[in-house]
Design a protein around this motif. Structure first.
Motif, short mmCIF file in Angstrom:
data_model
loop_
_atom_site.label_atom_id
_atom_site.label_comp_id
_atom_site.label_asym_id
_atom_site.label_seq_id
_atom_site.Cartn_x
_atom_site.Cartn_y
_atom_site.Cartn_z
N LEU A 1 -23.38 -18.52 26.44
CA LEU A 1 -24.69 -19.23 26.76
C LEU A 1 -24.52 -20.50 25.84
O LEU A 1 -24.63 -20.33 24.55
N LEU A 2 -25.35 -21.52 26.30
CA LEU A 2 -25.63 -22.69 25.71
C LEU A 2 -26.93 -22.73 24.99
O LEU A 2 -27.76 -22.86 25.40
N ARG A 3 -26.88 -22.07 23.73
CA ARG A 3 -27.85 -21.91 23.00
C ARG A 3 -28.34 -22.94 21.94
O ARG A 3 -29.45 -22.72 21.37
N LEU A 4 -27.64 -23.97 21.75
CA LEU A 4 -27.51 -24.65 20.57
C LEU A 4 -27.48 -26.24 21.22
O LEU A 4 -26.93 -26.57 22.33
N PHE A 5 -28.14 -27.22 20.33
CA PHE A 5 -28.27 -28.36 20.48
C PHE A 5 -27.78 -29.52 19.46
O PHE A 5 -28.07 -29.12 18.46
N CYS A 6 -26.67 -30.07 19.92
CA CYS A 6 -26.45 -31.13 18.69
C CYS A 6 -27.07 -32.79 18.65
O CYS A 6 -27.14 -33.25 19.68
N ARG A 7 -27.88 -32.65 17.61
CA ARG A 7 -28.63 -33.70 17.44
C ARG A 7 -27.78 -35.12 17.54
O ARG A 7 -28.44 -36.23 17.86
N ARG A 8 -26.58 -34.99 16.85
CA ARG A 8 -25.92 -36.21 16.51
C ARG A 8 -25.24 -36.78 17.81
O ARG A 8 -25.15 -37.90 18.12
N ASP A 9 -24.74 -35.68 18.48
CA ASP A 9 -23.81 -36.03 19.91
C ASP A 9 -24.48 -35.88 21.08
O ASP A 9 -24.28 -36.53 22.10
N ASN A 10 -26.00 -35.45 21.04
CA ASN A 10 -26.88 -34.94 21.91
C ASN A 10 -26.32 -34.26 23.28
O ASN A 10 -26.19 -34.63 24.28
N VAL A 11 -25.66 -33.03 22.62
CA VAL A 11 -24.85 -32.33 23.69
C VAL A 11 -25.49 -30.94 23.50
O VAL A 11 -25.66 -30.53 22.36
N LEU A 12 -25.33 -29.98 24.57
CA LEU A 12 -25.45 -28.69 24.39
C LEU A 12 -24.19 -27.97 24.12
O LEU A 12 -23.31 -28.21 24.56
N LEU A 13 -24.51 -26.74 23.40
CA LEU A 13 -23.31 -26.15 22.59
C LEU A 13 -23.45 -24.61 22.60
O LEU A 13 -24.73 -24.08 22.47
N CYS A 14 -22.55 -23.81 22.74
CA CYS A 14 -22.67 -22.49 22.50
C CYS A 14 -22.20 -22.16 20.99
O CYS A 14 -21.89 -23.18 20.12
#
Length: 611
Positions: free
Chosen positions: A208-221
């Protein structure tokens, strides 16, 4: 260590307790879960745990955020929390202690992610998603007419009312009930029904894509986060959503404020345009009326001048005719007297001749022909001089009006007509001693020139040896010439009663007197006591008044030479549409004492610095 068997509570209502049907054979997901428990039992030192283990979602919830573990860590007291949750808790708490058992730690523990618990939580979530998908694939197709269908319904699919981002499942109102009741499900994010929930899974790790990277503006698991080592830039999706929503609200509020400001500006500008239209119309009417009145006054003055000149001419002619008539009568009387004299002279009677000659020799009284003169030249010259002076003043006023209109017309860049703009093109001017007239004295730094009543003997002796020296004009040139550029310099003239300042071409006439014509190669302003003339036209004033500091600006390529009153920052006069073909040198002429004491120097001063 002993395990207490927790009460099992599923979040997918597909068991018999929800469907009301007999218990079915274990699904593929259930079999995977059993395999996972077997793997746990093999790793455990207590073999009796495997038979009694039963796990539920509550065991994978953080007691701080009440959500499934994200990057779980274990404290020295044995409790588990999300790394971000326990970090924020200790940052805000006065003491470093466990939120559950309140055990206090002397130093802040250095926590590391518990990969075992993290893997269990991820596998548990993945099994839940896979179980829901497998259960949905076993149901017969049905359609209730809704755009998004419930993923849990076993028979006829009902329309979904909400979708859970954590479960990656859409629920109807019946199967959504556990999310309102169960403590572990109440923290899930529910949104309007969505069709493409699979897009919320990581394609690389199937998590599940539960996290968000502020630096790269991408969704992460969570696996992506660990591999990229973005701990300082990663936040939960819910937090990122709230932050971005807050930013969006701020941006929206700012946009509304900007829209309001611009709408007010539009209204104000339109009101200003309308007011300007009214003011411009009134100004045009008033200016037209004033200029028409001036033109009418000029025509009236012209008619009066013609009438006066015609009346004076008629009176002079009548006076001349009367004098001519008087002279003609005198001529007739004299002719008659001569006739009598000739008769006496022709007669032979001497006695009679002697008796009548004394009376005949007395000539009649006549007018003195020198007492009258019909010389109208002096009177006409006075009229022409007075008229020429008045016309020159009027022409100077019109030139000033035209210059100001040219400045406001927009045909040129408005910044090109300001003194501040011209001063940006300042140059360093020094005088060329080899060109100075013998009666001019230069300062040591060649920044000042003054007129002297006596000749500089050594320069006079070499006067005819140098072709550069001015022999008649009290002039001197600047040492440096300028071509194809803009340049500006300032000169202090103070209380001088006569001076001439401007630019001259390099080949300007040096020998003999300079003729005042438009083609003499000098573009200069000539000040005489209280008026300004040019070296192009003699006795034609272009402006009236006095000035102490003069700025000279030359735009070689545009063919323009302008003179400014630096104190008032106003234009005195401009030569326009000039044709330059060679280098231009600053031109200085001190003048003599024709218009009173004129011994003060002309001083080249630094631009922008008042003397």
């Amino acid at each position: 260590m002993t395990w207490e068997k927790p009460k099992l509570r599923r979040i997918r209502p597909h068991s018999s307790c929800y469907s009301g049907k007999p218990t079915r054979a274990p699904t593929q997901t259930q079999r995977k879960w059993e395999d996972l428990k077997l793997k746990i039992s093999e790793d455990s030192t207590h073999s009796d745990m495997a038979s009694s283990i039963s796990m539920s979602e509550e065991q994978f919830l953080c007691s701080i955020c009440l959500d499934t573990f994200t990057r779980p860590v274990s404290t020295p007291c044995g409790h588990n929390f999300c790394l971000a949750c326990i970090t924020r808790y200790w940052d805000d708490a006065p003491l470093c202690q466990c939120p559950l058992c309140k055990e206090t730690f002397q130093t802040r523990p250095h926590l590391k992610v518990n990969t075992f618990i993290s893997e269990l939580a991820s596998q548990f979530l993945l099994l839940q998603v896979t179980d829901a998908r497998a259960w949905s694939s076993e149901r017969p197709p049905a359609n209730s007419g809704a755009a998004v269908l419930c993923d849990v319904c076993t028979d006829a699919q009902r329309g979904a009312v909400r979708s859970c981002l954590e479960c990656v499942t859409s629920y109807c109102d019946l199967h959504l009930e556990p999310h309102h009741r169960a403590a572990g499900l109440r923290g899930h994010t529910l949104v309007d029904p969505l069709e493409d929930l699979e897009a919320r899974m990581c394609k690389e790790h199937n998590r599940l894509l539960r996290l968000f990277c502020r630096r790269d503006n991408v969704l992460l698991c969570d696996v992506c986060s660990r591999l990229r080592n973005l701990s300082h830039h990663v936040v939960p999706v819910q937090q990122a959503f709230r932050e971005m929503r807050d930013e969006l609200e701020v941006a929206d509020a700012r946009a509304r404020e900007m829209i309001r400001e611009r709408q007010e500006k539009v209204q104000a500008t339109r009101a200003s345009v309308q007011q300007s239209q009214r003011d411009t119309g009134a100004a045009i009417a008033r200016s037209t009326e004033e200029l028409a009145a001036l033109a009418s006054e000029i025509q009236r003055s012209q008619a009066e001048l013609v009438q006066v000149m015609e009346e004076r001419q008629k009176a002079a002619e009548e006076e001349a005719e009367g004098f001519i008539g008087c002279l003609e009568r005198d001529v007739a009387q004299l002719e008659a007297a001569r006739g009598r004299l000739r008769e006496l002279e022709a007669g032979g009677d001497q006695l009679r001749f002697l008796q009548e000659v004394p009376d005949a020799c007395v000539l009649p009284r006549t007018a003195d022909p020198t007492s009258f003169s019909f010389d109208r030249h002096v009177w006409l010259h006075q009229i022409r001089t007075c008229l020429s002076s008045s016309v020159s003043q009027l022409q100077a006023v019109l030139n000033n009006i035209n210059a100001q209109m040219s400045e406001f017309s927009g045909s040129e860049d408005a910044s090109d007509t300001t003194l501040e703009y011209m001063q940006q093109h300042k140059v360093n001017v020094v005088l060329d001693a080899s060109t100075a007239h013998p009666q001019l004295i230069l300062s040591d730094d060649r920044k000042e020139v003054r007129f002297s009543m006596s000749l500089v003997l050594w320069r006079f002796q070499n006067l005819y040896r140098s072709p550069n020296t001015f022999t008649e004009n009290l002039a001197v040139l600047g040492e440096q010439g300028f071509m194809s550029c803009r340049f500006y310099f300032e000169v202090f003239v103070g209380r001088k009663t006569e001076w001439c300042l401007g630019v001259a071409k390099a080949s300007v006439q040096r020998r003999g007197p300079m003729v005042q014509t438009p083609h003499n190669g000098v573009w200069s302003l000539w000040f005489k006591k209280d008026r300004f003339e040019t070296l192009s036209y003699q006795d034609v004033p272009v402006c009236w008044g006095k000035v102490e500091r003069v700025g000279v600006f030359v735009d070689y390529n545009r063919g323009q030479v302008s003179f400014f009153n630096v104190q008032t920052e106003t234009l005195i006069y401009s030569f326009t549409e000039c044709h330059f073909t060679e280098a231009l040198h600053p031109y200085f002429n001190t003048g003599d004492n024709e218009y009173g004491s004129n011994l003060d120097p002309m001083v080249i001063v630094p631009v922008g610095q008042m003397r």
